[in-house]
Design a protein around this motif. Structure first.
Motif, PDB file in Angstrom:
ATOM      1  N   ALA A   1       0.829  -1.206   0.000  1.00 34.65           N
ATOM      2  CA  ALA A   1       0.000   0.000   0.000  1.00 34.65           C
ATOM      3  C   ALA A   1       0.866   1.261   0.000  1.00 34.65           C
ATOM      4  N   LEU A   2       1.986   1.221   0.709  1.00 36.02           N
ATOM      5  CA  LEU A   2       2.883   2.371   0.748  1.00 36.02           C
ATOM      6  C   LEU A   2       3.525   2.604  -0.620  1.00 36.02           C
ATOM      7  N   VAL A   3       3.900   1.518  -1.287  1.00 33.00           N
ATOM      8  CA  VAL A   3       4.461   1.645  -2.636  1.00 33.00           C
ATOM      9  C   VAL A   3       3.410   2.221  -3.585  1.00 33.00           C
ATOM     10  N   VAL A   4       2.203   1.677  -3.513  1.00 32.69           N
ATOM     11  CA  VAL A   4       1.106   2.176  -4.354  1.00 32.69           C
ATOM     12  C   VAL A   4       0.843   3.652  -4.050  1.00 32.69           C
ATOM     13  N   SER A   5       0.881   4.017  -2.784  1.00 33.15           N
ATOM     14  CA  SER A   5       0.645   5.406  -2.390  1.00 33.15           C
ATOM     15  C   SER A   5       1.669   6.339  -3.020  1.00 33.15           C
ATOM     16  N   ALA A   6       2.935   5.930  -2.986  1.00 34.78           N
ATOM     17  CA  ALA A   6       3.992   6.750  -3.576  1.00 34.78           C
ATOM     18  C   ALA A   6       3.808   6.881  -5.087  1.00 34.78           C
ATOM     19  N   VAL A   7       3.434   5.782  -5.732  1.00 30.45           N
ATOM     20  CA  VAL A   7       3.211   5.813  -7.187  1.00 30.45           C
ATOM     21  C   VAL A   7       2.056   6.745  -7.531  1.00 30.45           C
ATOM     22  N   ILE A   8       0.971   6.671  -6.761  1.00 29.83           N
ATOM     23  CA  ILE A   8      -0.189   7.527  -7.012  1.00 29.83           C
ATOM     24  C   ILE A   8       0.186   8.999  -6.820  1.00 29.83           C
ATOM     25  N   ALA A   9       0.855   9.305  -5.732  1.00 31.40           N
ATOM     26  CA  ALA A   9       1.225  10.694  -5.462  1.00 31.40           C
ATOM     27  C   ALA A   9       2.178  11.223  -6.533  1.00 31.40           C
ATOM     28  N   PHE A  10       3.101  10.388  -6.981  1.00 33.90           N
ATOM     29  CA  PHE A  10       4.023  10.805  -8.040  1.00 33.90           C
ATOM     30  C   PHE A  10       3.271  11.055  -9.347  1.00 33.90           C
ATOM     31  N   ALA A  11       2.330  10.167  -9.668  1.00 31.96           N
ATOM     32  CA  ALA A  11       1.543  10.335 -10.892  1.00 31.96           C
ATOM     33  C   ALA A  11       0.737  11.633 -10.852  1.00 31.96           C
ATOM     34  N   LEU A  12       0.148  11.940  -9.706  1.00 31.67           N
ATOM     35  CA  LEU A  12      -0.619  13.174  -9.581  1.00 31.67           C
ATOM     36  C   LEU A  12       0.286  14.399  -9.699  1.00 31.67           C
TER      37      LEU A  12
ATOM     38  N   ALA B   1      -6.834   5.710   1.270  1.00 32.01           N
ATOM     39  CA  ALA B   1      -7.716   4.567   1.023  1.00 32.01           C
ATOM     40  C   ALA B   1      -6.907   3.280   0.902  1.00 32.01           C
ATOM     41  N   ALA B   2      -5.770   3.334   0.223  1.00 32.17           N
ATOM     42  CA  ALA B   2      -4.934   2.142   0.049  1.00 32.17           C
ATOM     43  C   ALA B   2      -4.363   1.664   1.385  1.00 32.17           C
ATOM     44  N   ILE B   3      -3.916   2.605   2.203  1.00 29.70           N
ATOM     45  CA  ILE B   3      -3.321   2.242   3.500  1.00 29.70           C
ATOM     46  C   ILE B   3      -4.377   1.668   4.438  1.00 29.70           C
ATOM     47  N   LEU B   4      -5.552   2.291   4.483  1.00 29.86           N
ATOM     48  CA  LEU B   4      -6.613   1.771   5.349  1.00 29.86           C
ATOM     49  C   LEU B   4      -7.045   0.377   4.907  1.00 29.86           C
ATOM     50  N   ALA B   5      -7.130   0.146   3.610  1.00 32.48           N
ATOM     51  CA  ALA B   5      -7.495  -1.181   3.111  1.00 32.48           C
ATOM     52  C   ALA B   5      -6.467  -2.220   3.547  1.00 32.48           C
ATOM     53  N   ALA B   6      -5.190  -1.840   3.503  1.00 31.77           N
ATOM     54  CA  ALA B   6      -4.133  -2.769   3.919  1.00 31.77           C
ATOM     55  C   ALA B   6      -4.185  -3.032   5.418  1.00 31.77           C
ATOM     56  N   MET B   7      -4.511  -2.012   6.200  1.00 33.26           N
ATOM     57  CA  MET B   7      -4.531  -2.165   7.654  1.00 33.26           C
ATOM     58  C   MET B   7      -5.672  -3.067   8.120  1.00 33.26           C
ATOM     59  N   ARG B   8      -6.673  -3.247   7.294  1.00 33.74           N
ATOM     60  CA  ARG B   8      -7.772  -4.143   7.670  1.00 33.74           C
ATOM     61  C   ARG B   8      -7.287  -5.584   7.801  1.00 33.74           C
ATOM     62  N   ALA B   9      -6.130  -5.890   7.205  1.00 36.14           N
ATOM     63  CA  ALA B   9      -5.571  -7.235   7.344  1.00 36.14           C
ATOM     64  C   ALA B   9      -4.928  -7.448   8.709  1.00 36.14           C
ATOM     65  N   GLY B  10      -4.685  -6.354   9.420  1.00 37.89           N
ATOM     66  CA  GLY B  10      -4.130  -6.462  10.764  1.00 37.89           C
ATOM     67  C   GLY B  10      -5.243  -6.423  11.796  1.00 37.89           C
ATOM     68  N   ALA B  11      -4.882  -6.008  12.997  1.00 33.87           N
ATOM     69  CA  ALA B  11      -5.877  -5.922  14.065  1.00 33.87           C
ATOM     70  C   ALA B  11      -5.511  -4.767  14.988  1.00 33.87           C
TER      71      ALA B  11
ATOM     72  N   ALA C   1      -5.288   4.303  14.862  1.00 34.88           N
ATOM     73  CA  ALA C   1      -4.669   3.700  13.684  1.00 34.88           C
ATOM     74  C   ALA C   1      -5.065   4.451  12.423  1.00 34.88           C
ATOM     75  N   GLY C   2      -6.335   4.848  12.336  1.00 37.01           N
ATOM     76  CA  GLY C   2      -6.787   5.617  11.191  1.00 37.01           C
ATOM     77  C   GLY C   2      -6.100   6.971  11.109  1.00 37.01           C
ATOM     78  N   ALA C   3      -5.909   7.609  12.260  1.00 40.66           N
ATOM     79  CA  ALA C   3      -5.218   8.904  12.285  1.00 40.66           C
ATOM     80  C   ALA C   3      -3.785   8.753  11.794  1.00 40.66           C
ATOM     81  N   ILE C   4      -3.117   7.681  12.208  1.00 44.77           N
ATOM     82  CA  ILE C   4      -1.743   7.451  11.763  1.00 44.77           C
ATOM     83  C   ILE C   4      -1.712   7.149  10.271  1.00 44.77           C
ATOM     84  N   ALA C   5      -2.720   6.420   9.770  1.00 46.56           N
ATOM     85  CA  ALA C   5      -2.820   6.165   8.333  1.00 46.56           C
ATOM     86  C   ALA C   5      -2.961   7.487   7.577  1.00 46.56           C
TER      87      ALA C   5
END
Length: 210
Positions: free
Chosen positions: A28-39, A140-150, A157-161
């Protein structure tokens, strides 16, 4: 089942859960960086004097500051995704020290009459719009990934995301922003990232609850 066997089984389950969650967060972090770079490249655009700006101390300080914010945010994110994770504010001491240095330098080298102009800069309103705009999809990508944790505390956790998404966006927005003054960065970048942290807390309270 004996108590020791139960503890061992729970430990194995936690290990199996943690590994996929860590991988998803990393992705999700890699995807986030790619999205931000594209924008940045397609919508916001890098500043026209980027090569020249990169040779100045204030631009370099700004970019190192937001980069260290990302490092601290990612470490906090990985801890927040686990129920037993321990959050340490020490992770943010480096960016805090960098900003204090920058502010001290600014106040010592600029005339008091210039403080207001350097604080407001040329694009404070754009900063407040662009960073959340570039951080929305990463959040959105980070929150989706965090749902796999607990996460033990979904709101925190959402604030940190949101903080992590905002910091990642700030790195790329910094390549567009022509305002390099530490007074500007400390004020408007912080507000913009704070908006994302607040949004992440509100969303995380719902989507990360378990």
């Amino acid at each position: 089942m004996k108590t020791d066997d139960l503890i061992a089984a729970l430990s194995r389950d936690a290990t199996l859960t943690e590994a996929p969650a860590s991988r998803r967060i990393a992705l999700a972090l890699v995807v986030s960086a790619v999205i931000a770079f594209a924008l940045l490249m397609l919508v916001v655009k890098p500043r026209s004097d980027l090569a020249e700006a990169a040779t100045t101390m204030l631009f370099d300080l700004k970019m190192v500051y937001v980069a260290t914010l990302v490092v601290g945010a990612v470490a906090l994110l990985r801890a927040a995704a686990r129920p037993e994770g321990v959050l340490s504010p020490v992770l943010l001491l480096v960016p805090a020290a960098l900003m204090l240095f920058g502010l001290g330098h600014e106040l010592a080298t600029q005339a008091p009459a210039a403080y207001g102009t350097r604080l407001v800069g040329r694009n404070w309103a754009l900063c407040l719009v662009a960073i959340p705009f570039m951080a929305a999809a990463p959040l959105a990508a980070i929150l989706a990934a965090m749902r796999a944790g607990a996460p033990a505390d979904p709101t925190r956790a959402g604030a940190i995301a949101g903080f992590a998404a905002g910091a990642i966006a700030a790195v790329f927005y910094g390549l567009h922003c022509v305002d390099d003054s530490p007074l500007f960065v400390a004020t408007w970048y912080t507000v913009a990232i704070g908006v994302m942290a607040a949004a992440g807390a509100a969303i995380g309270r719902r989507v990360l609850a378990w």
